[in-house]
Scaffold this motif. Structure first.
Motif, PDB file in Angstrom:
ATOM      1  N   GLY A  95       0.789  -1.228   0.000  1.00  0.00           N
ATOM      2  CA  GLY A  95       0.000   0.000   0.000  1.00  0.00           C
ATOM      3  C   GLY A  95       0.817   1.271   0.000  1.00  0.00           C
ATOM      4  N   VAL A  96       2.148   1.151  -0.040  1.00  0.00           N
ATOM      5  CA  VAL A  96       3.021   2.331  -0.033  1.00  0.00           C
ATOM      6  C   VAL A  96       3.869   2.386  -1.292  1.00  0.00           C
ATOM      7  CG1 VAL A  96       4.854   3.583   1.178  1.00  0.00           C
ATOM      8  CG2 VAL A  96       3.119   2.357   2.486  1.00  0.00           C
ATOM      9  N   ALA A 143       5.819  14.194  -1.577  1.00  0.00           N
ATOM     10  CA  ALA A 143       5.689  13.140  -2.591  1.00  0.00           C
ATOM     11  C   ALA A 143       6.579  11.941  -2.285  1.00  0.00           C
ATOM     12  CB  ALA A 143       6.031  13.703  -3.969  1.00  0.00           C
ATOM     13  N   VAL A 177       4.494   9.952   0.884  1.00  0.00           N
ATOM     14  CA  VAL A 177       3.148   9.368   0.761  1.00  0.00           C
ATOM     15  C   VAL A 177       3.168   8.136  -0.141  1.00  0.00           C
ATOM     16  CG1 VAL A 177       2.070  11.622   1.108  1.00  0.00           C
ATOM     17  CG2 VAL A 177       2.496  10.803  -1.213  1.00  0.00           C
ATOM     18  N   PRO A 178       2.167   7.255  -0.032  1.00  0.00           N
ATOM     19  CA  PRO A 178       2.093   6.080  -0.912  1.00  0.00           C
ATOM     20  C   PRO A 178       2.159   6.464  -2.384  1.00  0.00           C
ATOM     21  CG  PRO A 178       0.531   5.859   0.881  1.00  0.00           C
ATOM     22  CD  PRO A 178       1.110   7.239   1.001  1.00  0.00           C
ATOM     23  N   ASP A 188       0.635   5.624  -4.987  1.00  0.00           N
ATOM     24  CA  ASP A 188      -0.576   5.818  -5.791  1.00  0.00           C
ATOM     25  C   ASP A 188      -1.372   7.064  -5.402  1.00  0.00           C
ATOM     26  OD1 ASP A 188      -1.171   4.678  -3.321  1.00  0.00           O
ATOM     27  OD2 ASP A 188      -2.987   3.703  -4.060  1.00  0.00           O
ATOM     28  N   LYS A 189      -0.933   7.800  -4.374  1.00  0.00           N
ATOM     29  CA  LYS A 189      -1.702   8.959  -3.908  1.00  0.00           C
ATOM     30  C   LYS A 189      -1.434  10.210  -4.741  1.00  0.00           C
ATOM     31  CE  LYS A 189      -3.526   6.516  -0.682  1.00  0.00           C
ATOM     32  NZ  LYS A 189      -4.878   6.002  -0.905  1.00  0.00           N
ATOM     33  N   ILE A 190      -0.178  10.503  -5.034  1.00  0.00           N
ATOM     34  CA  ILE A 190       0.164  11.666  -5.854  1.00  0.00           C
ATOM     35  C   ILE A 190       0.702  11.210  -7.205  1.00  0.00           C
ATOM     36  CG2 ILE A 190       1.678  13.665  -6.096  1.00  0.00           C
ATOM     37  CD1 ILE A 190       1.582  14.054  -3.106  1.00  0.00           C
ATOM     38  N   ARG A 205      -1.822   9.301  -9.355  1.00  0.00           N
ATOM     39  CA  ARG A 205      -3.012  10.043  -9.790  1.00  0.00           C
ATOM     40  C   ARG A 205      -2.676  11.192 -10.744  1.00  0.00           C
ATOM     41  NH1 ARG A 205      -6.537  10.450  -4.128  1.00  0.00           N
ATOM     42  NH2 ARG A 205      -6.844   8.197  -3.877  1.00  0.00           N
ATOM     43  N   CYS A 226       5.187  -1.985  -9.305  1.00  0.00           N
ATOM     44  CA  CYS A 226       3.786  -1.699  -9.620  1.00  0.00           C
ATOM     45  C   CYS A 226       3.295  -2.427 -10.876  1.00  0.00           C
ATOM     46  CB  CYS A 226       3.590  -0.190  -9.818  1.00  0.00           C
ATOM     47  SG  CYS A 226       4.053   0.804  -8.370  1.00  0.00           S
TER      48      CYS A 226
END
Length: 489
Positions: A42-43, A172, A175-176, A178-180, A183, A258
């Motif tokens: 998740g990270v 950046a 945070v995980p 997929d968050k910044i 997206r 990923c």
């Protein structure tokens, strides 16, 4: 225009023909689970679609390298375009593919661990230090360049933008993924491609500018540098990210964590490098064309490639289009700088065996990196860029030898990695021996001979040492063959 279109066609053909060949040599297994699923946290290990991973990979590896490097390389003439095309296909894209796929095959490990596995512990320790140094230099370069352009656009002090970009990098990096990054970066990737296509069409239809004016076939094999800079080996250091770049080896493992399927590897890793090659080719052609030739380019650049970006973007696309194009050039380094610091954090986490699921542990590694980066921003940009160039290509050499050793140990066609590794080894050694500012300042002939001899010795040592390791890998190879057989069945 014919020469430009031919070069673009060669790059695209390289993806479909040589890329497929490289993929076949590596031997993908679509049934093997990738680290995105086996190590999901998740990270950093987060499954993402092929298209999204491609756009993120393209942004991660791009930075200002495929823009500033080709602009500086354009001073040598159209020969720069040949290096972009053939260097990208036979060295850079191969380098990126193996740095990504070897990471996929090794649980998403970073390049120092890969070098240690296939070249030995000394290579691992050397690569750990070298990769961290390179990533810090990249982070600093990719702060200074966009901050300078933002200052030029707005008139505000550059230090303000350095602080803003640093703050974003810290967020950046922590945070995980997929968050910044997951997206926003696909959107920025689309902006990058739009900008590149827009500039190309603008100069083709322009009534004031001609694409590659006055250049003939012989000019592609001639050094036209107005400052009497030697083409060998300087051109191959100057144009790094548009042809072959060791920085990419630090970025590919981010997306290797990923990738949802091994069969996506050619599109993501080989394909993103081809995409970067096209971007580099566009900016090289613009640099050679917008100012009417090399003399005009030299005057218009005035020692800073950012001046070319600013003038060409506004001149070809007008105020609004030029602003969007410059915005794309600003976004590029920012989206590579943050992942440079992220990669450095992950390399340190592997070295110290420190899981990164807790934000406190991420901070523990990130804060010292940013502190050192802040200090380095006070160093002259030109000095940082020179050291970045050498560190970058040295890292590429180590990654190519790592890939070559992997293929040797698995009885596969190692020459697809060995030949570019030998070429780049000779480039780096010859450059360091001949450079009066970074190296020994020796005569070019002496430096080149020493580079050739050193390359042959290194090649022999790696081949002898690696063949001895082939037996140790027999069990791993048998597992691979069994998996492949079950897949085909």
């Amino acid at each position: 225009m014919t020469w430009f279109l031919l070069c673009v066609g060669l790059l695209i053909g390289g993806y479909f023909i040589y890329g497929a060949f490289v993929e076949k040599v590596f031997g993908v297994n679509a049934q093997r689970q990738t680290p995105a699923f086996t190590k999901t946290d998740g990270v950093d290990y987060v499954p993402m679609s092929k298209g999204k991973v491609y756009l993120i990979q393209l942004l991660n590896i791009a930075g200002v390298g495929p823009i500033f490097g080709p602009i500086l390389g354009a001073l040598y003439g159209p020969a720069a375009m040949l290096w972009i095309v053939f260097g990208c296909i036979f060295a850079g894209a191969v380098h990126d593919y193996f740095s990504g796929m070897l990471s996929v095959r090794n649980n998403g490990q970073s390049v120092p661990n890969l070098a240690g596995k296939y070249l030995g512990k000394p290579a691992k320790h050397f690569m750990n230090v070298f990769a961290i140094v390179l990533l810090l230099l990249v982070g600093v370069v990719f702060i200074s360049a966009p901050a300078g352009l933002l200052s030029k656009l707005t008139g505000y002090d550059m230090a303000i933008f350095v602080g803003i970009i640093f703050s974003y990098y810290l967020i950046a990096t922590l945070v995980p993924v997929d968050k910044i990054i997951g997206r926003l970066y696909p959107f920025f990737g689309a902006l990058l491609m739009f900008m590149s296509v827009g500039l190309t069409l603008a100069i083709i239809v322009s009534s004031e500018h001609t694409l590659l004016p006055g250049f003939e076939a012989k000019d592609f094999l001639t050094n036209l540098n107005p400052n009497d800079m030697p083409l060998w080996p300087a051109l191959f250091i100057t144009i790094a990210c548009g042809a072959v770049s060791g920085f990419h080896a630090t970025q590919s493992p981010l997306m290797a964590r990923c990738v949802e399927n091994e069969s996506n590897g050619r599109f993501v890793f080989f394909g993103a490098m081809i995409g970067e090659g096209v971007i580099a080719l566009i900016w090289c052609a613009i640099a050679l064309s917008f100012f009417g030739g090399i003399e005009g380019l030299n005057a218009g650049m005035d020692g800073n490639p950012a001046n070319v970006v600013y003038a060409a973007s506004n001149g070809l696309l007008g105020a609004v289009g030029g602003f969007l194009a410059i915005l794309g050039v600003i976004v590029l380094p920012i989206t590579s700088g943050d992942t440079a610091f992220r990669s450095a954090r992950l390399i340190l986490s592997e070295f110290f065996k420190m899981p990164q699921t807790q934000i406190s542990k991420r901070l523990l590694l990130a804060i010292p990196l940013f502190a050192i980066g802040a200090i380095l921003t006070q160093v002259d940009f030109g000095i940082i860029w020179r050291y970045f160039g050498v560190a970058n290509q040295t890292t590429a050499v180590l990654m190519l030898w790592t890939a070559s050793a992997y293929l040797l140990r698995h009885n596969k066609l190692h020459w697809i990695c060995t030949l570019p590794a030998m070429f780049m080894t000779c480039v780096v050694i010859s450059f360091l021996l001949s450079s009066p500012t970074l190296g020994a300042g020796l005569n070019m002939t002496v430096s080149t001979i020493a580079g050739l001899v050193s390359t042959l010795v290194i090649t022999a040592l790696i081949m002898v040492k690696t063949k001895g390791k082939a037996v140790e890998d027999e069990a791993e190879l048998n597992v691979e063959l069994a998996n492949k057989a079950s897949t085909e069945a």
